[in-house]
Design a protein around this motif. Sequence first.
Motif, PDB file in Angstrom:
ATOM      1  N   ALA A  78       0.803  -1.563   0.180  1.00 54.47           N
ATOM      2  CA  ALA A  78       0.226   0.109  -0.137  1.00 54.47           C
ATOM      3  C   ALA A  78       0.901   1.207  -0.094  1.00 54.47           C
ATOM      4  O   ALA A  78       0.423   2.408   0.217  1.00 54.47           O
ATOM      5  CB  ALA A  78      -1.071  -0.231   1.080  1.00 54.47           C
ATOM      6  N   ALA A  79       2.569   1.180  -0.135  1.00 61.09           N
ATOM      7  CA  ALA A  79       2.542   3.052  -0.363  1.00 61.09           C
ATOM      8  C   ALA A  79       2.346   3.476  -1.576  1.00 61.09           C
ATOM      9  O   ALA A  79       2.621   4.501  -0.983  1.00 61.09           O
ATOM     10  CB  ALA A  79       4.038   1.751  -0.791  1.00 61.09           C
ATOM     11  N   CYS A  80       2.128   2.734  -2.869  1.00 64.51           N
ATOM     12  CA  CYS A  80       1.266   3.881  -3.927  1.00 64.51           C
ATOM     13  C   CYS A  80       0.637   4.325  -3.365  1.00 64.51           C
ATOM     14  O   CYS A  80      -0.170   5.115  -3.787  1.00 64.51           O
ATOM     15  CB  CYS A  80       1.576   2.415  -5.113  1.00 64.51           C
ATOM     16  SG  CYS A  80       0.375   1.385  -4.819  1.00 64.51           S
ATOM     17  N   VAL A  81      -0.443   3.544  -2.806  1.00 64.98           N
ATOM     18  CA  VAL A  81      -1.803   4.380  -2.600  1.00 64.98           C
ATOM     19  C   VAL A  81      -1.402   5.402  -1.692  1.00 64.98           C
ATOM     20  O   VAL A  81      -2.025   6.062  -1.520  1.00 64.98           O
ATOM     21  CB  VAL A  81      -2.992   3.058  -0.993  1.00 64.98           C
ATOM     22  CG1 VAL A  81      -4.203   3.719  -0.993  1.00 64.98           C
ATOM     23  CG2 VAL A  81      -3.159   1.757  -2.242  1.00 64.98           C
ATOM     24  N   GLU A  82      -0.589   5.267  -0.715  1.00 68.19           N
ATOM     25  CA  GLU A  82      -0.679   6.628   0.172  1.00 68.19           C
ATOM     26  C   GLU A  82      -0.178   7.631  -0.585  1.00 68.19           C
ATOM     27  O   GLU A  82       0.507   8.512  -0.114  1.00 68.19           O
ATOM     28  CB  GLU A  82       0.797   6.158   1.673  1.00 68.19           C
ATOM     29  CG  GLU A  82       0.122   5.393   2.457  1.00 68.19           C
ATOM     30  CD  GLU A  82       1.215   4.250   3.169  1.00 68.19           C
ATOM     31  OE1 GLU A  82       2.058   4.714   3.755  1.00 68.19           O
ATOM     32  OE2 GLU A  82       0.659   3.980   3.982  1.00 68.19           O
ATOM     33  N   ALA A  83       0.982   6.641  -1.510  1.00 73.75           N
ATOM     34  CA  ALA A  83       1.782   7.996  -2.438  1.00 73.75           C
ATOM     35  C   ALA A  83       0.787   9.061  -3.057  1.00 73.75           C
ATOM     36  O   ALA A  83       1.248   9.904  -3.694  1.00 73.75           O
ATOM     37  CB  ALA A  83       2.734   7.355  -2.709  1.00 73.75           C
TER      38      ALA A  83
END
Lengths: 493, 264
Positions: free
Chosen positions: B78-83
């Motif tokens: 979920a790093a991309c969701v946060e970014a």
Amino acid sequence: MSTTSPFALLANATSLPWADVPAWTVAEFVRRTAAELARGARLCAWFGVPDHDAVRLVAVLAFDADNTLAVGRSAPVTGSYPSLTVMNAQAHLFEREVWEQHALVPEGHPWLKPVRRSAGTAPANGDFFRVDGPEIHEVAVGPVHAGVIEPGHFRFQCAGEEVLHLEIALGYQHRGVEEALVGGPHLATMCQMETAAGDSTVAHATAHASVMEALAGTEAPLRAQWLRAVALELERLANHTGDLGALANDVAFLPTASACGKLRGDFLNLTALLCGNRFGRGLVRPGGCRFDLEPDRGARMRERLRPVLADTEQAAVWLWDAASVRARFENVGKVFARQAAEIGLVGLAARACGLVRDVRYDHPAGWHRFAQMPVAVWPDGDVFARARVRWLEIQRSGKFLEEQLAVPPEGGVRIEPGPLAGDTLAVALTEGWRGEVCHVALTDAGGRFRRYKIVDPSFHNWTGMVLALRGQAISDFPICNKSFNLSYCGFDL
Amino acid sequence: MFVLNTLAHRLRNGCQTMAYPDGPAPALPDRHGGALRVEAAKCAEGCRECVPVCPTQAITRPAGRAVSLDLGRCIFCAACVEACPAGAITQTGDHRMAGRRREDLVLGRPGDEQVRLAVALDGKLRRLFGRSLRLRQVSAGGCNACEADTNVLGTIGWDLGRFGIQFVASPRHADGLLVTGCVSRNMELALRKAYEAVPEPKIVIAVGACAIAGGPFVGHPQIREGASAVVPVDLFVPGCPPHPLTILDGLLRLLGRLEESAGK
């Protein structure tokens, strides 16, 4: 006793400058290491660090009784060096690994063969030890096994039903984890640490995060340390419960087997309640934790934990009450305390031989400095003892969780760890559910990893499996194997 | 009094197998997030915030082209969701994400915002395997988490046997393989031998990010980057590891055992 050691002392989850690690000529280094081991130190790690065209050997020792670790190194070596294994068996696999990785021959090593090196599309297993005789037969098992289980190859030398000798050849799961860490930490490093051994995600992730924090000269917030301890015990509960069920299943005792299969999932779901992933992926990060256990979530966890622990107790009571189970567990797969100490067994397998060895107790770091639990020990060294230690630890971890969830520390759960110190060595041990997980990191001048060493408890303990099988019926191999339940990928990396 | 004790316990607990698929599916943990949804139309011009944060290089956005996220490579951190500043990458909370072809897992373009869910095997194979499927599990360079959550399906809560699906101890007894792990070079020969030993017709199921594309180890010289490099794959089940519900959903979809229609 450690106070008189010539090695550099350091506490668990701390670091020291590479220059402060004492160095000796290789012969002297091997001799001094053997001397420390002879007076009760344990060999946590033994590995090579490339130095120009040569290699320096590094030893990380643990003085358990003094709650301290010790490090030493050799001058750069090429070609060969006098084997440490000849003087102390704890080093036998480490020296094979060093030979494989750095082409350094340990002169006099009794059984030098590959550990995980590839020979094209299969591991280079080398020759197996063979027993000769008209009634001797050889049994080969694996790499692909009958169940849903990791790959490994077992070679038995048998006289009829009796196993005279078992040799284990692994390497099938080798993914190049350590090699990829050189020049890191990279973007993928954290998720590779979490998958070094998937069922020990929290233990490996915590060891890695602790190493990173030691190198950065910082500490994770207390609440994050508490969360890591909670997650580590959940991991222990899930795996121990699953193992009790699997052991019951292997002696065809279905009540406990059925119950524990489900209960293991219930524990995994508690980890998922905390971070979304049943194995704890994404929870531990250098500098703290990515998720918090807010008060209402903590309350839900406590509420859900209670009935799961009660059901686990019920399932365990069935197991211990059944004479048919005890008869199958007792005096099977015995490892004697002296053997266990000699080969450097760790974790529950060591404790089941009567050795008092637990990183949480011997080398407390993180939250374990503030909250302890008794060490679970059983003297007999057989399958029964290994099952019994699991049950003791289920009870103690359960109690620990109930206590800890009732009084969480305040504060945040994450800080930015900051840059890593250059030319520094850091060591972190955690007590995973199988035993001691050891991470050693050495940085270069720019603060990148020059060398990163991972020692999974399985690396020490597979030899224990070999000893447990001697003189046993080959039909008891499954319960012996299950009673250790070691990691193949943690060994193969 | 062991017998009375167990009987009393059994009566008190009753049947512990879940109602799914006849009843509702068990809820995913709220922080799980489920499958991802990617709407390239929402991306800002030239924005590449999500690309460098992905640890497995699952996201690409070549200059002038739309963003593309390969759920087969995704480890759901979920790093991309946060970014993502535009909310173009979102979590759906949906456990269903198994696809039949690699390209079914590539998200982003209009019409491909979510996984194109697996369709059932065609006539003959479905007739053969639809009510009785025997699988040989080959673990090949994984971390043992996919194996663990595949094993879970055999427990009383899930009871995979209800659907006629079973794991067997020999490829000679099997209708297909279920592969986990990124297929290390050291397991390549063993996997190929296991595949060749399965009688025709046969199927292969790849479970987990490693078995689909190499997972966290993508790019390592010691691995073959997924089962497809060695054997033909008929079903891809994303996740790191996939939730047992995701694996079960994939298997049932493949066998045409779910009422709802497949697709988006």
